[in-house]
Design a protein around this motif. Structure first.
Motif, PDB file in Angstrom:
ATOM      1  N   ILE A  20       0.827  -1.207   0.000  1.00 26.36           N
ATOM      2  CA  ILE A  20       0.000   0.000   0.000  1.00 26.36           C
ATOM      3  C   ILE A  20       0.862   1.259   0.000  1.00 26.36           C
ATOM      4  O   ILE A  20       0.512   2.271  -0.616  1.00 26.36           O
ATOM      5  CB  ILE A  20      -0.956  -0.012   1.213  1.00 26.36           C
ATOM      6  N   ARG A  21       2.014   1.183   0.666  1.00 30.01           N
ATOM      7  CA  ARG A  21       2.877   2.362   0.723  1.00 30.01           C
ATOM      8  C   ARG A  21       3.478   2.689  -0.640  1.00 30.01           C
ATOM      9  O   ARG A  21       3.820   3.832  -0.920  1.00 30.01           O
ATOM     10  CB  ARG A  21       4.003   2.125   1.728  1.00 30.01           C
ATOM     11  N   ASN A  78      -0.219   3.458  -5.975  1.00 29.66           N
ATOM     12  CA  ASN A  78      -0.955   4.712  -5.961  1.00 29.66           C
ATOM     13  C   ASN A  78      -2.209   4.569  -5.112  1.00 29.66           C
ATOM     14  O   ASN A  78      -2.656   3.473  -4.795  1.00 29.66           O
ATOM     15  CB  ASN A  78      -1.306   5.136  -7.394  1.00 29.66           C
ATOM     16  N   LYS A  79      -2.778   5.687  -4.760  1.00 25.20           N
ATOM     17  CA  LYS A  79      -3.907   5.674  -3.839  1.00 25.20           C
ATOM     18  C   LYS A  79      -5.138   5.010  -4.436  1.00 25.20           C
ATOM     19  O   LYS A  79      -5.976   4.469  -3.701  1.00 25.20           O
ATOM     20  CB  LYS A  79      -4.238   7.114  -3.425  1.00 25.20           C
ATOM     21  N   GLU A  80      -5.265   5.031  -5.785  1.00 27.40           N
ATOM     22  CA  GLU A  80      -6.410   4.377  -6.418  1.00 27.40           C
ATOM     23  C   GLU A  80      -6.381   2.873  -6.184  1.00 27.40           C
ATOM     24  O   GLU A  80      -7.401   2.266  -5.849  1.00 27.40           O
ATOM     25  CB  GLU A  80      -6.450   4.677  -7.922  1.00 27.40           C
ATOM     26  N   ASP A  81      -5.208   2.245  -6.376  1.00 26.74           N
ATOM     27  CA  ASP A  81      -5.093   0.807  -6.156  1.00 26.74           C
ATOM     28  C   ASP A  81      -5.327   0.451  -4.694  1.00 26.74           C
ATOM     29  O   ASP A  81      -5.943  -0.572  -4.373  1.00 26.74           O
ATOM     30  CB  ASP A  81      -3.718   0.305  -6.599  1.00 26.74           C
ATOM     31  N   ALA A  82      -4.814   1.274  -3.798  1.00 28.09           N
ATOM     32  CA  ALA A  82      -5.029   1.031  -2.366  1.00 28.09           C
ATOM     33  C   ALA A  82      -6.520   1.106  -2.031  1.00 28.09           C
ATOM     34  O   ALA A  82      -7.037   0.297  -1.249  1.00 28.09           O
ATOM     35  CB  ALA A  82      -4.243   2.038  -1.539  1.00 28.09           C
ATOM     36  N   PHE A  83      -7.210   2.069  -2.627  1.00 25.30           N
ATOM     37  CA  PHE A  83      -8.652   2.207  -2.401  1.00 25.30           C
ATOM     38  C   PHE A  83      -9.399   0.967  -2.875  1.00 25.30           C
ATOM     39  O   PHE A  83     -10.281   0.447  -2.180  1.00 25.30           O
ATOM     40  CB  PHE A  83      -9.181   3.446  -3.119  1.00 25.30           C
ATOM     41  N   LYS A  94      -7.762   7.788 -15.712  1.00 21.67           N
ATOM     42  CA  LYS A  94      -6.339   8.109 -15.777  1.00 21.67           C
ATOM     43  C   LYS A  94      -5.858   8.221 -17.224  1.00 21.67           C
ATOM     44  O   LYS A  94      -5.034   9.089 -17.551  1.00 21.67           O
ATOM     45  CB  LYS A  94      -5.539   7.044 -15.036  1.00 21.67           C
TER      46      LYS A  94
END
Length: 521
Positions: free
Chosen positions: A364-365, A368-373, A405
């Motif tokens: 997660i670190r 990108n934030k989209e994949d984490a979401f 994107k």
């Protein structure tokens, strides 16, 4: 990812011993899911036997275990409650036929569309679901017939036996791998409880607690061979109207869970299963279930992990598990009835630890934030709602994120050539998400008499891109300017209507790729 287990090929000994281990773990799961669906325990045990035997024999993924599952059981509740178990059998037959058609028409390949973050969410969500399912074993009936959490010595005994089971599973492989650690742990804990006469809840205690009070004394897991019987429902359009919605949901939930489990085992063992063949195997197994009094099912990720962890790789492991389970039902029910629940819970806790992708927290670190979401979204929906819904939502959200994107990646470099023509050198994909940005690139009113659109670094992905190019050509024509389109594929030329006349053909340089369209079909 998924590198918890050795991917080496198994052998007959490993498959047989692993199958015995899986058979022991199948019993409480099958019974529990039968109660969830509102049917008798034997209906769940028959389903575990038939699903495991048939899918192992003709399915597309050796080493994967199928049986009665919670994901499908929750779908069955309303149908059983409102219309009875015979309508369930009819729905299971119809679901099986639908799954066979999925395999015949080779639709299993679409599981490849599941993105990596969705797969991570699926794995983590199921690990949490398996863990939460085990918590139910910590509840007991009180004197008033109400469920309450274990306390005092009962709880301490449960926790101690679970810890012992897990310790054996972790320590034994460091000494020897000749016998599956899970099997040794179950047998050792069972013998300990029996010979020391410890006050521990067993499988039959669990079954008795789940039954009505007047049936508890006669509770038993002994049974007979399942017998053939056509579901006793009217053969009419009204019956079809009743069972079809449930059948469709059962077929889709079963295939999604099975194919994702297949993909997971592929990753773990570094092998390749056959998705379409698995669709047929699942369909045949469910169809047979409906005719032989089983509740149907699909792949079981928990039992599949036990099998792989115990060394089971071949078809023999699943076949052994099914046949041993049947042998227990027919000849040795008292043996499985005396197994402590703590031993089976301990095995499943080890499965949870091994299944959960702990690297997600590190991944997660870096993503990108989209994949984490998407990862958290799929995990959450899997736990709260349903696996099939979670995967579908995850794929849709991932697709929308991808489209958003890439919608901004379409751009153009412009220059004027020696003839005074303005050249637009497009970059990036032209598809439904980028057509608005594509239209804003051009200055139709102020462009010179001749305009060139060069697709050498771009590609038209769908009919929306084709339509956008046609509309652009129409605009240039309306102001009396000449449009030149270069480096476009022959397939796109066929689909272009208004802009087709402006395409300049260069056989040596024009790209060739296919555009999915009924026009070209």
């Amino acid at each position: 990812m998924f590198n918890h287990f050795n991917g080496a090929q198994g052998n007959v000994k490993n498959d047989v011993l692993s199958g015995i281990t899986v058979a022991l773990a199948l019993v409480p799961e099958a019974v529990a899911f039968a109660f969830v669906a509102g049917v008798e325990p034997m209906v769940g045990l028959y389903a575990a036997f038939m699903m495991g035997l048939i899918t192992s024999a003709i399915g597309g993924r050796p080493g994967m275990i199928s049986g009665a599952t919670g994901a499908m059981a929750v779908v069955m509740v309303a149908l059983v409650m409102n219309h009875g178990v015979q309508y369930l059998f009819a729905a299971v037959v119809l679901a099986g036929i639908i799954q066979i058609l999925f395999g015949v028409f080779r639709l299993g390949k679409f599981i490849r569309l599941v993105p990596y973050p969705v797969m991570l969410g699926f794995v983590n969500g199921l690990a949490i679901v398996i863990f939460l399912a085990q918590l139910g074993q910590f509840e007991v009936l009180n004197a008033q017939g109400e469920w309450e959490w274990m306390t005092g010595s009962t709880l301490y005994m449960m926790l101690g036996l679970i810890a012992l089971t897990m310790a054996i599973i972790y320590i034994l492989p460091k000494i020897t791998t000749a016998i599956p650690a899970s099997l040794v742990a179950i047998v050792a804990v069972t013998l300990l409880v029996t010979f020391m006469d410890l006050d521990a809840r067993t499988v039959i205690d669990y079954v008795r607690d789940m039954l009505p009070a007047d049936q508890r004394e006669s509770a038993s897991l002994a049974g007979e061979l399942p017998s053939f019987s056509i579901p006793m429902v009217p053969f009419s359009l009204e019956t079809l109207y009743i069972v079809l919605p449930t059948a469709i949901i059962l077929s889709l939930v079963g295939l999604i869970e099975s194919l994702l489990t297949l993909t997971l085992i592929d990753e773990m063992t570094d092998t390749r299963g056959r998705g379409n063949k698995e669709c047929v195997g699942q369909g045949v197994a469910n169809t047979v279930n409906g005719f032989f009094g089983g509740m149907g099912g699909c792949a079981m990720i928990g039992q599949s992990m036990i099998n792989i962890n115990s060394g089971g790789r071949g078809r023999l492991s699943g076949i052994t598990a099914a046949m041993v389970l049947l042998a227990f039902i027919l000849f040795a029910a008292p043996l499985i009835e005396m197994i402590p629940l703590a031993a089976l819970v301990g095995v499943m806790f080890v499965v949870v630890i091994a299944t959960f992708e702990w690297a997600s927290f590190r991944i997660i670190r870096g993503v990108n934030k989209e994949d984490a979401f998407v990862l958290f979204l799929v995990t959450g929906i899997t736990v709260i709602a349903d696996l099939a819904v979670a995967v579908v939502v995850g794929v849709i959200v991932s697709a929308l994120v991808f489209a958003w994107k890439h919608a901004t990646h379409t751009m153009a470099k412009t220059h004027t050539d020696d003839d005074g023509w303005k050249v637009y050198e497009l970059e990036g994909p032209l598809f439904f998400g980028s057509v608005t940005h594509f239209k804003d690139i051009f200055d139709v009113q102020n462009d010179p008499q001749d305009v060139v659109i060069d697709f050498n670094e771009s590609r038209i992905w769908d009919s929306s891109g084709i339509d956008a190019l046609d509309n652009l050509a129409d605009k240039y024509q309306s102001v009396g300017k000449t449009l030149h389109i270069r480096h476009i594929s022959p397939e796109c030329r066929v689909l272009l209507k208004k802009a087709g006349r402006y395409v300049e053909i260069n056989v040596n340089e024009d790209p060739r790729y296919k555009v999915a369209s009924d026009t070209l079909g």
